[in-house]
Design a protein around this motif. Structure first.
Motif, PDB file in Angstrom:
ATOM      1  N   PRO A 243       2.496   2.508  18.639  1.00 46.58           N
ATOM      2  CA  PRO A 243       1.460   3.221  19.411  1.00 46.58           C
ATOM      3  C   PRO A 243       0.082   2.570  19.285  1.00 46.58           C
ATOM      4  O   PRO A 243      -0.778   2.796  20.125  1.00 46.58           O
ATOM      5  CB  PRO A 243       1.469   4.632  18.811  1.00 46.58           C
ATOM      6  CG  PRO A 243       2.148   4.513  17.492  1.00 46.58           C
ATOM      7  CD  PRO A 243       3.067   3.355  17.575  1.00 46.58           C
TER       8      PRO A 243
ATOM      9  N   THR B  10      -0.483  -0.541  19.669  1.00 49.73           N
ATOM     10  CA  THR B  10      -0.486  -1.800  20.432  1.00 49.73           C
ATOM     11  C   THR B  10      -1.858  -2.077  21.036  1.00 49.73           C
ATOM     12  O   THR B  10      -2.446  -1.197  21.660  1.00 49.73           O
ATOM     13  CB  THR B  10       0.552  -1.710  21.573  1.00 49.73           C
ATOM     14  OG1 THR B  10       1.849  -1.669  20.995  1.00 49.73           O
ATOM     15  CG2 THR B  10       0.458  -2.913  22.510  1.00 49.73           C
ATOM     16  N   LYS B  11      -2.351  -3.308  20.870  1.00 50.77           N
ATOM     17  CA  LYS B  11      -3.707  -3.614  21.322  1.00 50.77           C
ATOM     18  C   LYS B  11      -3.737  -3.927  22.814  1.00 50.77           C
ATOM     19  O   LYS B  11      -4.627  -3.521  23.530  1.00 50.77           O
ATOM     20  CB  LYS B  11      -4.304  -4.771  20.513  1.00 50.77           C
ATOM     21  CG  LYS B  11      -5.788  -4.637  20.278  1.00 50.77           C
ATOM     22  CD  LYS B  11      -6.148  -3.286  19.664  1.00 50.77           C
ATOM     23  CE  LYS B  11      -7.642  -3.055  19.536  1.00 50.77           C
ATOM     24  NZ  LYS B  11      -8.347  -3.895  18.594  1.00 50.77           N
TER      25      LYS B  11
ATOM     26  N   GLN C 173      -2.732   4.378  27.220  1.00 53.03           N
ATOM     27  CA  GLN C 173      -4.104   3.860  27.071  1.00 53.03           C
ATOM     28  C   GLN C 173      -4.107   2.501  26.358  1.00 53.03           C
ATOM     29  O   GLN C 173      -4.894   2.255  25.441  1.00 53.03           O
ATOM     30  CB  GLN C 173      -4.980   4.877  26.322  1.00 53.03           C
ATOM     31  CG  GLN C 173      -5.396   6.047  27.209  1.00 53.03           C
ATOM     32  CD  GLN C 173      -6.476   5.636  28.231  1.00 53.03           C
ATOM     33  OE1 GLN C 173      -7.585   5.301  27.885  1.00 53.03           O
ATOM     34  NE2 GLN C 173      -6.091   5.631  29.509  1.00 53.03           N
ATOM     35  N   VAL C 174      -3.209   1.638  26.820  1.00 51.03           N
ATOM     36  CA  VAL C 174      -3.119   0.276  26.284  1.00 51.03           C
ATOM     37  C   VAL C 174      -3.447  -0.697  27.421  1.00 51.03           C
ATOM     38  O   VAL C 174      -2.794  -0.664  28.467  1.00 51.03           O
ATOM     39  CB  VAL C 174      -1.703  -0.007  25.739  1.00 51.03           C
ATOM     40  CG1 VAL C 174      -1.534  -1.484  25.406  1.00 51.03           C
ATOM     41  CG2 VAL C 174      -1.423   0.856  24.517  1.00 51.03           C
ATOM     42  N   PRO C 175      -4.459  -1.553  27.250  1.00 51.65           N
ATOM     43  CA  PRO C 175      -4.802  -2.496  28.317  1.00 51.65           C
ATOM     44  C   PRO C 175      -3.611  -3.389  28.679  1.00 51.65           C
ATOM     45  O   PRO C 175      -2.820  -3.771  27.811  1.00 51.65           O
ATOM     46  CB  PRO C 175      -5.931  -3.337  27.707  1.00 51.65           C
ATOM     47  CG  PRO C 175      -6.472  -2.520  26.588  1.00 51.65           C
ATOM     48  CD  PRO C 175      -5.333  -1.694  26.082  1.00 51.65           C
TER      49      PRO C 175
ATOM     50  N   THR D 242      -7.035   0.096  33.602  1.00 53.60           N
ATOM     51  CA  THR D 242      -6.144  -0.376  32.546  1.00 53.60           C
ATOM     52  C   THR D 242      -5.883  -1.879  32.650  1.00 53.60           C
ATOM     53  O   THR D 242      -5.661  -2.553  31.640  1.00 53.60           O
ATOM     54  CB  THR D 242      -4.787   0.355  32.653  1.00 53.60           C
ATOM     55  OG1 THR D 242      -5.033   1.750  32.758  1.00 53.60           O
ATOM     56  CG2 THR D 242      -3.898   0.055  31.474  1.00 53.60           C
TER      57      THR D 242
END
Lengths: 393, 393
Positions: free
Chosen positions: A162, A164-165, A197-199, A227
């Motif tokens: 969760p 994750t960048k 909400q991970v780019p 995103t």
């Protein structure tokens, strides 16, 4: 002097890919190893004319310092190109970069702290792997198939990691596999990234070089809340020597990006930005791209037919609809060993091992078809076929 | 989307220097704030001719991918330029970079781990401060005077901070002070760095722009064991818009540097490298530099005479022998407050506060004289003088 390097400096001094490309530079060797566009398609006369006009009309201006995010006119032209591809954006959201490589590097620097997780297709672009590792990322491969990254696998990875960048993907004619992500999956993957909400970093240098099938919108097209960071380039549609690419992202990201871009090189070569902008004003880029795709289609089809004819029946390969690469698997071989035999037979490629962030899939390798003429493709594939026979014997 | 940025991203989104330069971009404002060369001296016709020859003779080649460390012919020409400056080096020790800014950035990345100490002149080049801080460096200022960094102060700093990662210095016509390090001090400082085994990064963009006194050898000239990393640029002697600089360092450093340069942008714009190489073949660079220095000498002398005539008697200023900047101290003023009054009077400069890594010396500011004509220099200095009177009243 014994230098004490930072943690960002790779420990190794060897560079296996550079070594392959160096060996392949021998004029005796037919190299399917690089990723070079066909130079005979470069619009030299048109570029010279653009250059002359730029010096005639803006000579002093193009030689002076300029805006960090790029020449506003060129950024406007990029906005228009993106619109044609299905992306609504605006000048403040566009940065001109010194090749899309710089965008990959700066995005990595902006987002990665040592130990951070980055999700990628596996295999993926080797210089992106290098960059992300340099910043201390831990790369986790997400399963892909002929239709690109699998949304189910991405969902699992996001659940497992969760924190994750970001997610890095090459949706079109992926390097190294030549595979393309379907439209359905694009929408799903953007949605998954937004929910988590991970780019989502979309690297799209090849998308315009499509010679079969129909164009698919970039991931950025499906982006509802900023995103997606979308990266593309003039390298494959115009000329890579210019080192000119671009990045599209939402405003809050751009406000940080401009600071790191300024630190990196103040701005991208202003003369070249003006030349490209003038070229785009005076040359029909779509016509030029059509010339490229016609040649590449022919070369890809020729190489695939030669593979089907000469490689063993057990071989598997991707069926690219664009770009510059075919991904091949020859079961029962070790691609690094195969390369050694091939180099003796004066033919080269890049073994799969260079492209995997995680576990290497044995017997896989990447073939480039954009930079070789028909005769070289025929001879090279036949030389490879002989080497495969030797290795399998 | 709320991005979680890495530790390398500056927390602030404001950029005071950018704000000053933006305010100064108003055509009503006479700006001594930037650091721009005089565009009327750019050799536009000669550059156009070089460009035409390059497209005629190497059209395809210049548009293709190229070597990471740069066009070998240009690197050879840089070797020759460095030899004229008193530095013996060779092609493998030279990298072409995307402006000397990129060299500063990559050297910072190669050497700095978060928390590392970097010694600099204080004040110093603000974009170097930004870069080094981005990598987490703790900057420690070393005392300087009109003859440059003081060796005694450097020796003390090295004793106090034996873990110092590197020393950063601008020996010629320093930005922002315009001061030049004496030959004696150069030799001493190189010796101190070598004894301490601390790399010495020499940033020399202005050295060739000398209009008074005699040329002094770069620090690299005194280097016995590879301590010195020397950075220079075509920005001030040819044109900054091209983003073309170079770095000279010993072999072990270059082996690491090439990897980070490849990650950063694969290579510097190949077209522009060929244009510069052709220009150097066909134009007498020394003659061109003489044209620049003649103009800059005149402008510097005019600005200094105007300062002496109109500023209060208490004013102190540097006496630059080259470069583009004068450093001024008006005792009893706050330069940030002075700037506000000056902007109302339509004249701009950069307050000293932008350049100090440590404690700001109040009442100091930087004036640029290279980019303004005589009338602007006279009017601008007189406007400043009025503002100073207002502030001191």
């Amino acid at each position: 002097m014994k230098f004490r390097y930072s943690e960002s400096v790779p420990k190794r001094t060897d560079n296996p890919t550079a070594a392959i490309l160096k060996a392949a530079a021998d004029p005796q060797v037919i190299s399917f190893g690089g990723g070079l566009p066909a130079p005979e398609l470069f619009p030299v006369a048109e570029m010279k004319a653009a250059c002359d006009r730029v010096f005639d009309h803006n000579g002093q201006q193009v030689l002076q310092y300029a805006e960090t995010l790029g020449y506003p006119k060129l950024r406007r032209q990029i906005v228009d190109m993106m619109q044609k591809r299905g992306v609504q954006t605006d000048v403040p959201n566009v940065a001109v970069v010194t090749g899309s490589q710089q965008a990959i590097d700066l995005v990595g620097r902006m987002l990665i702290n040592p130990g951070d997780i980055v999700l990628t297709e596996d295999p993926t672009y080797l210089a992106a792997i290098d960059v992300f590792k340099t910043y201390g990322a831990h790369l986790v491969g997400v399963e892909m198939d002929e239709a690109g990254m699998r949304p189910e696998a991405l969902a699992q990875a996001l659940e497992r990691y969760p924190e994750t960048k970001f997610i890095y993907t090459i949706p079109n004619f992926q390097n190294p596999t030549g595979r393309t992500m379907t439209a359905d999956r694009r929408a799903q993957i953007v949605k998954l990234a937004a929910q988590a909400q991970v780019p989502l970093v979309e690297d799209d240098p090849y998308g315009a070089i499509r010679y079969a099938g129909t164009n698919l919108p970039p991931l950025k097209h499906y982006d509802q809340d900023g995103t997606v960071i979308s990266i593309s380039s003039f390298s494959k549609i115009l000329a890579p020597g210019l080192r000119m690419g671009w990045l599209v992202a939402e405003q809050s990201f751009m406000e940080k990006f401009v600071q790191l871009k300024q630190n990196a090189d103040l701005h991208t070569d202003n003369l070249t930005q003006y030349i490209v902008a003038d070229f785009l004003d005076n040359v029909d880029l779509d016509q030029h791209i059509k010339k490229i795709t016609d040649v590449y289609r022919h070369r890809a089809e020729l190489m695939l037919s030669q593979i089907d004819q000469y490689f063993p029946a057990s071989v598997r390969h991707s069926q690219p609809e664009g770009g510059m690469f075919i991904w091949v698997e020859v079961p029962g071989t070790d691609a690094d060993e195969l390369l050694k035999v091939c180099l003796k037979n004066n033919v080269a490629f890049v073994p799969g091992s260079a492209f995997f962030a995680g576990k290497v899939q044995p017997g896989t390798f990447r073939l480039n078809f954009s930079n070789m003429d028909d005769e070289q493709i025929r001879t090279g594939i036949q030389r490879m076929a002989k080497a495969i026979q030797t290795v399998l014997a």
